[in-house]
Scaffold this active site. Sequence first.
Site, PDB file in Angstrom:
ATOM      1  N   GLY A 116       0.827  -1.201   0.000  1.00 45.16           N
ATOM      2  CA  GLY A 116       0.000   0.000   0.000  1.00 45.16           C
ATOM      3  C   GLY A 116       0.856   1.244   0.000  1.00 45.16           C
ATOM      4  O   GLY A 116       2.066   1.162   0.174  1.00 45.16           O
ATOM      5  N   HIS A 140     -11.970  30.246 -10.468  1.00 50.76           N
ATOM      6  CA  HIS A 140     -12.138  28.814 -10.196  1.00 50.76           C
ATOM      7  C   HIS A 140     -13.509  28.555  -9.587  1.00 50.76           C
ATOM      8  O   HIS A 140     -14.241  27.660 -10.004  1.00 50.76           O
ATOM      9  CB  HIS A 140     -11.103  28.345  -9.163  1.00 50.76           C
ATOM     10  CG  HIS A 140      -9.726  28.146  -9.701  1.00 50.76           C
ATOM     11  ND1 HIS A 140      -9.455  27.341 -10.767  1.00 50.76           N
ATOM     12  CD2 HIS A 140      -8.529  28.620  -9.284  1.00 50.76           C
ATOM     13  CE1 HIS A 140      -8.145  27.339 -10.998  1.00 50.76           C
ATOM     14  NE2 HIS A 140      -7.556  28.118 -10.104  1.00 50.76           N
ATOM     15  N   THR A 198       0.070   4.348   5.317  1.00 50.14           N
ATOM     16  CA  THR A 198      -1.267   3.796   5.504  1.00 50.14           C
ATOM     17  C   THR A 198      -1.336   2.852   6.693  1.00 50.14           C
ATOM     18  O   THR A 198      -2.390   2.298   6.974  1.00 50.14           O
ATOM     19  CB  THR A 198      -1.735   3.046   4.249  1.00 50.14           C
ATOM     20  OG1 THR A 198      -0.660   2.236   3.789  1.00 50.14           O
ATOM     21  CG2 THR A 198      -2.142   4.010   3.168  1.00 50.14           C
ATOM     22  N   GLY A 199      -0.219   2.634   7.363  1.00 51.31           N
ATOM     23  CA  GLY A 199      -0.265   1.827   8.574  1.00 51.31           C
ATOM     24  C   GLY A 199       0.241   0.405   8.397  1.00 51.31           C
ATOM     25  O   GLY A 199      -0.120  -0.474   9.163  1.00 51.31           O
ATOM     26  N   LYS A 200       1.107   0.169   7.422  1.00 52.94           N
ATOM     27  CA  LYS A 200       1.621  -1.181   7.204  1.00 52.94           C
ATOM     28  C   LYS A 200       2.512  -1.614   8.365  1.00 52.94           C
ATOM     29  O   LYS A 200       2.343  -2.701   8.917  1.00 52.94           O
ATOM     30  CB  LYS A 200       2.404  -1.244   5.892  1.00 52.94           C
ATOM     31  CG  LYS A 200       1.556  -0.917   4.674  1.00 52.94           C
ATOM     32  CD  LYS A 200       2.336  -1.020   3.387  1.00 52.94           C
ATOM     33  CE  LYS A 200       3.421   0.023   3.247  1.00 52.94           C
ATOM     34  NZ  LYS A 200       2.905   1.390   3.212  1.00 52.94           N
ATOM     35  N   THR A 201       3.433  -0.760   8.716  1.00 52.41           N
ATOM     36  CA  THR A 201       4.324  -1.075   9.827  1.00 52.41           C
ATOM     37  C   THR A 201       3.515  -1.243  11.110  1.00 52.41           C
ATOM     38  O   THR A 201       3.746  -2.158  11.903  1.00 52.41           O
ATOM     39  CB  THR A 201       5.369   0.036   9.988  1.00 52.41           C
ATOM     40  OG1 THR A 201       5.990   0.261   8.722  1.00 52.41           O
ATOM     41  CG2 THR A 201       6.418  -0.327  10.995  1.00 52.41           C
ATOM     42  N   HIS A 241      -8.457  35.372  -9.803  1.00 47.02           N
ATOM     43  CA  HIS A 241      -8.076  34.004 -10.171  1.00 47.02           C
ATOM     44  C   HIS A 241      -8.887  32.988  -9.354  1.00 47.02           C
ATOM     45  O   HIS A 241      -9.510  32.085  -9.916  1.00 47.02           O
ATOM     46  CB  HIS A 241      -6.574  33.828  -9.924  1.00 47.02           C
ATOM     47  CG  HIS A 241      -6.044  32.468 -10.219  1.00 47.02           C
ATOM     48  ND1 HIS A 241      -5.215  32.200 -11.285  1.00 47.02           N
ATOM     49  CD2 HIS A 241      -6.223  31.273  -9.594  1.00 47.02           C
ATOM     50  CE1 HIS A 241      -4.906  30.921 -11.299  1.00 47.02           C
ATOM     51  NE2 HIS A 241      -5.508  30.331 -10.273  1.00 47.02           N
ATOM     52  N   GLU A 242      -8.880  33.171  -8.041  1.00 49.28           N
ATOM     53  CA  GLU A 242      -9.571  32.196  -7.190  1.00 49.28           C
ATOM     54  C   GLU A 242     -11.083  32.223  -7.413  1.00 49.28           C
ATOM     55  O   GLU A 242     -11.729  31.181  -7.488  1.00 49.28           O
ATOM     56  CB  GLU A 242      -9.257  32.441  -5.711  1.00 49.28           C
ATOM     57  CG  GLU A 242      -7.791  32.237  -5.332  1.00 49.28           C
ATOM     58  CD  GLU A 242      -7.222  30.904  -5.783  1.00 49.28           C
ATOM     59  OE1 GLU A 242      -7.987  29.925  -5.909  1.00 49.28           O
ATOM     60  OE2 GLU A 242      -6.006  30.839  -6.049  1.00 49.28           O
TER      61      GLU A 242
HETATM   62  P1  ADP Z   1       3.550   2.691   6.559  1.00 49.38           P
HETATM   63  O1  ADP Z   1       4.402   1.670   7.192  1.00 49.38           O
HETATM   64  O2  ADP Z   1       2.384   2.115   5.815  1.00 49.38           O
HETATM   65  O3  ADP Z   1       4.281   3.665   5.712  1.00 49.38           O
HETATM   66  P2  ADP Z   1       3.102   3.423   9.268  1.00 49.38           P
HETATM   67  O4  ADP Z   1       2.556   2.168   9.762  1.00 49.38           O
HETATM   68  O5  ADP Z   1       4.504   3.700   9.587  1.00 49.38           O
HETATM   69  O6  ADP Z   1       2.880   3.565   7.705  1.00 49.38           O
HETATM   70  O7  ADP Z   1       2.170   4.608   9.775  1.00 49.38           O
HETATM   71  C1  ADP Z   1       2.682   5.832  10.182  1.00 49.38           C
HETATM   72  C2  ADP Z   1       1.831   6.424  11.266  1.00 49.38           C
HETATM   73  O8  ADP Z   1       0.578   6.855  10.758  1.00 49.38           O
HETATM   74  C3  ADP Z   1       1.489   5.454  12.356  1.00 49.38           C
HETATM   75  O9  ADP Z   1       2.453   5.433  13.339  1.00 49.38           O
HETATM   76  C4  ADP Z   1       0.163   5.963  12.877  1.00 49.38           C
HETATM   77  O10 ADP Z   1       0.353   6.967  13.828  1.00 49.38           O
HETATM   78  C5  ADP Z   1      -0.460   6.588  11.666  1.00 49.38           C
HETATM   79  N1  ADP Z   1      -1.399   5.665  11.025  1.00 49.38           N
HETATM   80  C6  ADP Z   1      -1.315   5.203   9.767  1.00 49.38           C
HETATM   81  N2  ADP Z   1      -2.357   4.410   9.472  1.00 49.38           N
HETATM   82  C7  ADP Z   1      -3.116   4.358  10.576  1.00 49.38           C
HETATM   83  C8  ADP Z   1      -4.323   3.675  10.901  1.00 49.38           C
HETATM   84  N3  ADP Z   1      -4.968   2.902  10.022  1.00 49.38           N
HETATM   85  N4  ADP Z   1      -4.817   3.854  12.152  1.00 49.38           N
HETATM   86  C9  ADP Z   1      -4.200   4.623  13.029  1.00 49.38           C
HETATM   87  N5  ADP Z   1      -3.055   5.277  12.789  1.00 49.38           N
HETATM   88  C10 ADP Z   1      -2.509   5.157  11.575  1.00 49.38           C
HETATM   89 ZN    ZN Z   2      -5.547  28.347  -9.663  1.00 54.44          ZN
HETATM   90 MG    MG Z   3       6.434   1.619   7.135  1.00 56.49          MG
END
Ligand code: ADP
Ligand code: ZN
Ligand code: MG
Length: 634
Positions: free
Chosen positions: A225, A450, A229-232, A446-447
């Site tokens: 992903g 839009h 997005t919270g993979k780690t 401009h704004e």
């Molecule tokens: P990735 O490994 O996908 O790049 P991380 O897991 O390191 O992302 O996420 C970074 C931080 O963003 C996390 O430490 C957390 O604070 C926040 N975060 C990301 N996704 C979530 C989620 N689904 N729920 C809660 N916090 C999230």
């Molecule tokens: Zn513009």
């Molecule tokens: Mg990561």
Amino acid sequence: MEMDEHKRRRNMILYVLIALAVYLVLNTLLFPNMRQQSQITEVSYSTLLSDLDDKKVSEVDYTTGGADVLYRRKGEGDDVAYHTTALPGSEDYLLEKIEAAGAEIDVTIPSNDSSLWTYYLLTLFLPIGVFLLLGWWLNRRMKKAMGDDGPSMNFGSGGFGGMGGGLGKSGARIVASKDVGVTFKDVAGQEEAKESLKEVVDFLENPKRYEDIGARLPRGALLVGPPGTGKTLLAKAVAGEAGVPFFSISGSEFVEMFVGRGAAKVRDLFKQANEKAPCIVFIDEIDAVGKRRDAGLSTNDEREQTLNQLLTEMDGFDNHKGIVVLAATNRPDSLDPALLRPGRFDRRIPVELPDLAGRKAILELHAKDVKTQPPIDLSAIARATPGASGADLSNIINEGALRAVRQGRSRATQDDFEESVEVVIAGQQRKSTVLSDHEKQVVSYHEIGHAIVAANMKEGAPVTKITIVPRTSGALGYTMQVEEDEKFLTTKQEVLDKLAVYCGGRAAEELIFGEMTTGAANDIEQATKLARNMITRFGMSEEFGMMALGTVQNAYLSQDTSLTCAPGTAERVDDAVKKVIDEAHKRALQILKENKFKLHELARYLYKKETITGDEFMTLLKRENPLMPPKPQA
Ligand code: ADP
Ligand code: ZN
Ligand code: MG
């Protein structure tokens, strides 16, 4: 191997610097004192005699025997002494004189010889000793940090002999953390990913149940992903839920830290995992090691060996014991296919950008830790942040809290969070940028350009905010549009409308001032990208129909496409892109011409107020104007 060299050189420099510092400290603080203590001046015998006559002598060291006499003068302190040689046979005479002068005689003044000896001992051997100790300590520390058989600096024996990269085996390794302190509760949204991973947790908790029925669980799961997005976080949560040891290493560490030893490291990692099973082995950013091996020019033996070892280990380990290998990447397309085949990372868990509900859940989770001042409407924030990752959202909450602190409040308000959305999108407000009057006018038109074009579209997100306060990102102003609901599909008409909205800013400038400014650069970029996608990826042109003319290079990182067509076709694509944009531009101009009066009125209003809400904008736009003939109703 080049990296290896670098690392060693860096460590060398570090060592030399520390050694130098220690030496300087010793030299300035300790050694001068010592030297002074034994600072002995050679004088003539007659000087001693006259000093005695003048009663200047405080103490005499006559213990050395023979003719050597050491003495100190009154009022000169302990660090100054004099040495002389008495005339042979004058001992008795001298003793008398000393007594007469009232000087103390039963003292020992460190003699030249012995003090020199201690001096050398201390100035030479002490530093060497200290450095050897330091070297040994550094060496140990480095081994700990880098794992075993590392490039060791073996100062302890034979100077710098170990610099060649010792291959000795020692205990330093990747350590498993027992309590990661994260569970599924800390991950909001991502329900599908959690569902997939729950099975893994269950497997780790009772591997026997799976074994009994003869089910083979995946050895590895790959979390894919976009960044943030919270993979780690998910991988950690799996370990936290199952309460098992968690071996975590990032792919780049293999490349950077374990240079030349990546393969050994992988072997070691799995050996440990075997001992500690059930456990989780987590390889973050696996693309750093798992890149597709190809016959290309840039072969990287080191990385390939590491990858091969990883493949071997993944085949070899006994997963009845409950070892699960998790890996994360945002570049699944670049991974070696061998890694993805069954028996290795065969389960793929998408961790996508959160949808509206997911964003709201993540915001709520992070806002829980922040003191807030009701009323707080986090769903409004969630609606305003399509495409934001979990990390972005957590950042938005934090920025909001920071803003409250900056303004001396003890609670964060809805305003804080709304402002921080803009900070994350467009950067901080930049008060230092002072626009000239004319520039401010141009930006206002401009704004509003839009906004008016956007308001004239049948569908499309309503305008929620217009501002001409400059931002650190370089934006001089912007118009915020927020969808009511989450959109998953976009029709061709909507794409065309969007293009016209992009063109609205420049069109207004042209219409009112008859000139062009650089302010539309970002609009142009966005519009071109969208128009190009329309033709090459969405099949929305008559000329090319449903033919794919480009491929997305990296779905999770940049979304950039590269053309996959013949050069001649590429030319025609460019023409088609230009045509689409030109039409959108014309349309925007037309809309603004029809609403020129409102354009003036609203731009003036924005100029005065600098920031207006979508509601203000709509009220003014809809207000019947007494000076204008009523619009014929269609
Ligand atoms: P990735 O490994 O996908 O790049 P991380 O897991 O390191 O992302 O996420 C970074 C931080 O963003 C996390 O430490 C957390 O604070 C926040 N975060 C990301 N996704 C979530 C989620 N689904 N729920 C809660 N916090 C999230
Ligand atoms: Zn513009
Ligand atoms: Mg990561």
